[in-house]
Design a protein around this motif. Structure first.
Motif, PDB file in Angstrom:
ATOM      1  N   ILE A  10       1.117  -1.019   0.603  1.00  0.00           N
ATOM      2  CA  ILE A  10      -0.258  -0.366   0.304  1.00  0.00           C
ATOM      3  C   ILE A  10       1.113   1.292   0.422  1.00  0.00           C
ATOM      4  N   SER A  57      -5.498   0.748   5.346  1.00  0.00           N
ATOM      5  CA  SER A  57      -6.073  -1.340   4.122  1.00  0.00           C
ATOM      6  C   SER A  57      -6.266  -0.842   3.076  1.00  0.00           C
ATOM      7  N   VAL A  58      -6.631  -1.718   1.940  1.00  0.00           N
ATOM      8  CA  VAL A  58      -6.577  -1.970   1.065  1.00  0.00           C
ATOM      9  C   VAL A  58      -7.898  -2.785   0.574  1.00  0.00           C
ATOM     10  N   TYR A  59      -8.346  -2.666   0.174  1.00  0.00           N
ATOM     11  CA  TYR A  59      -9.652  -4.361   0.242  1.00  0.00           C
ATOM     12  C   TYR A  59     -10.519  -4.215  -1.153  1.00  0.00           C
ATOM     13  N   TYR A  60     -11.045  -4.955  -1.986  1.00  0.00           N
ATOM     14  CA  TYR A  60     -12.117  -4.428  -3.069  1.00  0.00           C
ATOM     15  C   TYR A  60     -13.074  -4.831  -3.169  1.00  0.00           C
ATOM     16  N   LEU A  62     -10.986  -1.464  -6.527  1.00  0.00           N
ATOM     17  CA  LEU A  62     -10.098  -1.586  -5.035  1.00  0.00           C
ATOM     18  C   LEU A  62     -10.038  -0.093  -4.467  1.00  0.00           C
ATOM     19  N   TYR A  63     -10.649  -0.101  -3.115  1.00  0.00           N
ATOM     20  CA  TYR A  63     -10.427   1.116  -1.911  1.00  0.00           C
ATOM     21  C   TYR A  63      -9.999   0.874  -1.714  1.00  0.00           C
ATOM     22  N   LYS A  64      -9.273   2.034  -0.953  1.00  0.00           N
ATOM     23  CA  LYS A  64      -8.459   2.390  -0.195  1.00  0.00           C
ATOM     24  C   LYS A  64      -9.100   2.854   1.366  1.00  0.00           C
ATOM     25  N   LEU A  65      -9.192   2.597   2.019  1.00  0.00           N
ATOM     26  CA  LEU A  65      -9.808   3.146   3.392  1.00  0.00           C
ATOM     27  C   LEU A  65      -8.291   3.368   4.435  1.00  0.00           C
TER      28      LEU A  65
END
Lengths: 359, 485
Positions: free
Chosen positions: B406, B447-450, B466-469
């Motif tokens: 990240i 965090s990075v999640y899809y 993909l999103y980054k929080l």
């Protein structure tokens, strides 16, 4: 300075308020290697079929069909059949002579035009499943939809019934199943003068609509003797309040449910189950363990090469049941002996078609 | 924020702790306890409720002026309830927990000149409740299931001697011998020697060296990139060997300008055996065959840390830089168990560069300005590299384990603080501070999640995105008032 718990709490609240998420497009994602996606199937009583593509890069939108591959299926009796390219990336045997049989153990071999060889694990066609019952339970459905910005919101509550099935097996080993559930809506009404020259019944049917997920799978753990899989959810039947505008007088609108259950092997179960995991692992705030999709195919030249897809050998049982909404809270049902495997939507007047279901 | 999931989430917690001290002639007894419980609900998907109960009793007994005994009884119980609430007919509750009961008796003897001898015994009872799943209400079709509880015992004796050869040289040698038995498995023995030395070169500089070997009979298996309440604990057995770590460390310390500036360089190398990793796509939760999903891995951690600290003067503070690596390697060659081509890959804790600078300017006796800047390499992550469609769904193919990172983390915080009064005798002393966190508003991803979405122009027509929080994604002012009385 010691920050006490109350301060921590307010800090947490502020952090939550100021936290956010945004779309992330990493520019360093590499999609350099060709990753084959091989999907093959052989069912009891049917010829095998195989399709081969290369997966798209993460930022691409075009799948590449893989032509000029050599595709062969071998079995435990020493037979082998070559599958020929019927259309780009799609392979079938030249004749329908070679079909799957219960107890047969099959292996898929693929050699792509660049000489790279792939092979599946041997897969067995197991005994056909036994569908004990299909039943419905009243329940509301809450749906999450997305607005134009891609943000989710809850949809209105639907009324209807959840559908379930019970399966059983006389075996001492673990049994794996894959499900395919579709429904066909039938509709009949009476048209009378002056809308028609004479009173006449009209019968309308729609194309089958698949109502469960293609990756819907389940298993029964071995436990000496008769195994039972109770209450496997196979879909949702939604109450539709408004009849079509052409329904002038009394009408009935039964649904016919076609449930196909495939007996599969553990490796094939793992493939579908991992798809389920991947699709349901999305949108988790604490980035979940990556849900790599499992496969029962590997590369012979380079065992570490990433491959996707599955080679499935299966037997299938089918069951038919008709449902009729009396109102949004009451559903009548009727077991059917048979029903056409596939229907295009259509209509006819006066007499009902052979497959028509009356209540 | 137009975020359905965030607005429909809830969180709450409580903490209670207390300590009783009894100062008796030649004896000190203390009883401490700590209770906590946290709960949070993530939209209409999942609800967590988890808490701990900790109790410890300490009895220090001065037998003779040069002989002191220390007895510690400890108990901790951590329990988690996870409710899956996203589907009315599949609502389930999963309860799990871990319990630890320990006794440690230690005697310290200083009756031999230049020696401090420390020895004792340690007994531990582990109890792991890996999970019990029940339907959440009568309408749920979930079939109850329970995983077998695990119990194990660990006993150890240890002896340590600190030998002060002279003012310039101290040796510290010790050995811990442990025996571990899990119900249904054989006995495992562990030898944990340790050796360290401190060489004082002169009044301004010294060197420290150490070697430790440690065994750990319980491992945590994380369901996500970061620790969550749902993490799983697994006891060592005949298949899962205890984690063994061998660590070497070397440090050089030197002070300058009448000890107002302290500097140090510390390097370490740690080899770890029997780390638990998991297969790609492993199913960890409520898995009765969990061991089949786990892989045995080796690891190496190494690094070097530079530090400079100024303790006094108008401007004080410190600067530190650490270069460190944390790598793992799975050695299994069986089909489906190969991770990253059996090469070393970064663990989830691998952050090679870590830099911090803290500076305080004492403008006068009441007013102080502070600046704090931190930088660290982004944590490793596994990202989707390919995608393909099947039956109307888009599936993704992930990269090799932790092949990406990240974005790097860096942040500047500024603080102004003011003491209300310097009078020592004042009954009420207040303290104001105003901070501006994340001064330049960097959106540091946490965090990075899809996420699966409807394709559209906004997301490049991708089904999976993909999103980054990120937390505190903009400058955040904080006004704080503290007081003592």
């Amino acid at each position: 300075m010691k920050v006490n718990k109350i301060q921590e709490f307010f800090l947490l609240v502020i952090i939550i308020i100021t936290s956010c998420r945004e779309l992330y497009f990493p520019d360093d994602i590499r999609s350099l290697e060709q990753t084959p996606v091989i999907r093959g199937i052989i069912c009891e009583g049917s010829s095998p079929a195989v399709s081969i593509t290369y997966a798209m890069g993460y930022y691409e939108n075009t799948e590449i069909l893989v032509s000029n591959a050599t595709v062969v299926i071998t079995d435990n009796l020493g037979n082998q059949v070559e599958l020929l390219e019927e259309s780009a990336g799609s392979y079938k045997p030249a004749s329908d002579d070679y079909i799957g049989v219960i107890g047969g153990v099959y292996t898929l071999h693929v050699t792509t035009h660049d000489g790279i060889e792939y092979e599946s694990d041997p897969v067995t066609i197991n005994e056909r499943p036994v569908i004990d019952s299909i039943y419905a339970r009243l329940g509301e459905l809450e749906a999450i939809l997305y607005n134009q910005d891609g943000e989710p919101y809850t949809d209105k509550i639907h009324d209807g019934f959840y559908l379930f099935t019970d399966l059983s097996a006389e075996t001492n080993s673990t049994v794996y199943y894959r499900f395919n559930t579709s429904v066909i809506r039938l509709f009949s009404y009476l048209i009378q003068p002056p809308m028609a020259q004479q009173a006449s019944n009209i019968y309308i049917w729609e194309r089958p609509d698949v109502i469960d997920d293609f990756y819907s799978v389940a298993f029964i753990t071995a436990n000496n003797g008769r195994q039972i899989l109770p209450g496997h959810e196979i879909g949702y039947l939604q109450w539709i309040d408004n009849p079509p505008c052409y329904a002038i007088t009394s009408s009935t609108a039964p649904w016919v449910l076609i449930l196909k259950v495939y007996a599969i092997s553990s490796g094939v179960y793992d493939y579908y189950h991992s798809i389920d995991q991947q699709l349901n692992a999305d949108n988790q705030m604490f980035a979940p363990v990556p849900s790599q999709i499992k496969t029962n195919i590997h590369c012979i030249n380079d065992p570490a090469r990433t491959i996707s897809g599955v080679f499935e050998a299966s037997s299938m049982a089918v069951s038919y049941k008709a449902f009729l909404f009396i109102n949004k809270n009451i559903l009548r049902s009727k077991n059917l002996e048979t029903f056409p495997d596939y229907l295009e939507s259509g209509s006819q007047s006066v007499d009902p078609p052979d497959f028509w279901v009356g209540f | 924020m137009n975020d359905y999931y965030l607005w429909n989430s809830r969180a709450s917690f409580y903490d209670i702790n207390g300590t009783l001290h009894f100062n008796l002639p030649k004896n000190i007894i203390s009883i401490s306890n700590y209770l906590c419980n946290d709960a949070f609900k993530f939209a209409s998907e999942v609800r967590y409720n988890y808490g701990s109960e900790l109790l410890s009793v300490n009895w220090n007994n001065i037998i003779r002026p040069n002989l002191i005994s220390y007895l510690t009884l400890s108990y901790s119980n951590y329990h988690v309830i996870k409710d899956n609430i996203n589907n009315a007919f599949m609502q389930s509750r999963i309860e799990s927990g871990i319990r630890y009961t320990g006794l440690k008796y230690r005697i310290k003897y200083t009756g031999i000149q230049h020696h401090t001898i420390d020895g004792g015994i340690n007994l531990v009872n582990y109890f792991v409740h890996p999970g019990e799943r029940t339907p959440l209400d009568t309408g749920s079709l979930i079939i109850p299931a329970s995983l077998k509880n695990e119990k194990a015992y660990e006993g150890a004796i240890f002896l340590n001697d600190e030998y002060e050869v002279n003012n310039y040289l101290i040796f510290n040698t010790g050995l811990r011998i442990s025996g571990y038995q899990k119900a249904g498995s054989g006995m495992i023995f562990g030898f944990e020697p340790r050796l360290s030395t401190r060489i004082k070169i002169n009044d301004r500089s010294s060197v420290k060296m150490s070697y430790n070997r440690d065994l750990q009979y319980i491992s945590m298996i994380s369901l996500s990139l970061i620790s969550t309440p749902g993490d799983i604990w697994k006891l060592a057995n005949s298949n899962i060997k205890p984690l063994i770590a061998n660590q070497f460390a070397l440090g050089y310390y030197r002070n300058f300008i009448n000890n107002t500036i302290e500097t140090s360089v510390e390097a370490y190398y740690k080899s770890i055996s029997n780390i638990i990793e998991y297969k790609d796509g492993a199913v960890l939760e409520m898995n009765p065959d969990l061991e089949n999903e786990l892989l045995n891995a080796n690891g190496i951690n190494y690094g070097i840390e530079f530090s400079l600290k100024r303790n006094s003067g108008k401007i004080d503070g410190w600067i530190s830089y650490t270069y460190s690596r944390s790598l793992r390697k799975v050695t299994d060659h069986d089909q489906g168990k190969i991770i990253s081509n059996n090469n070393y890959f970064p663990s989830s804790y691998d952050k090679p560069h870590d830099f911090t600078i803290v500076a305080n300017w004492h403008a006068n006796r009441r007013l102080q300005f502070s600046a704090n800047f931190t930088y660290s390499t982004g944590i490793p992550i596994t990202l989707p590299e390919y995608k393909y469609s099947t039956s109307g769904e888009i599936m993704v193919v992930f990269s090799r384990r932790n092949e990406y990172r990240i974005p790097d983390y860096h942040r500047l915080d500024l603080t102004v603080s003011l003491d209300e009064s310097l009078r020592i005798k004042k009954k009420w002393k207040g303290y104001w501070s105003f901070s501006l966190l994340n001064v330049y508003g960097r959106k540091n991803p946490y965090s990075v999640y899809y996420k699966k979405e409807d394709p559209g122009e906004y997301n490049n027509f991708n089904r999976f995105n993909l999103y980054k929080l990120y937390l505190i994604g903009k400058p955040m002012p904080i006004l704080n008032y503290s007081f003592v009385f």
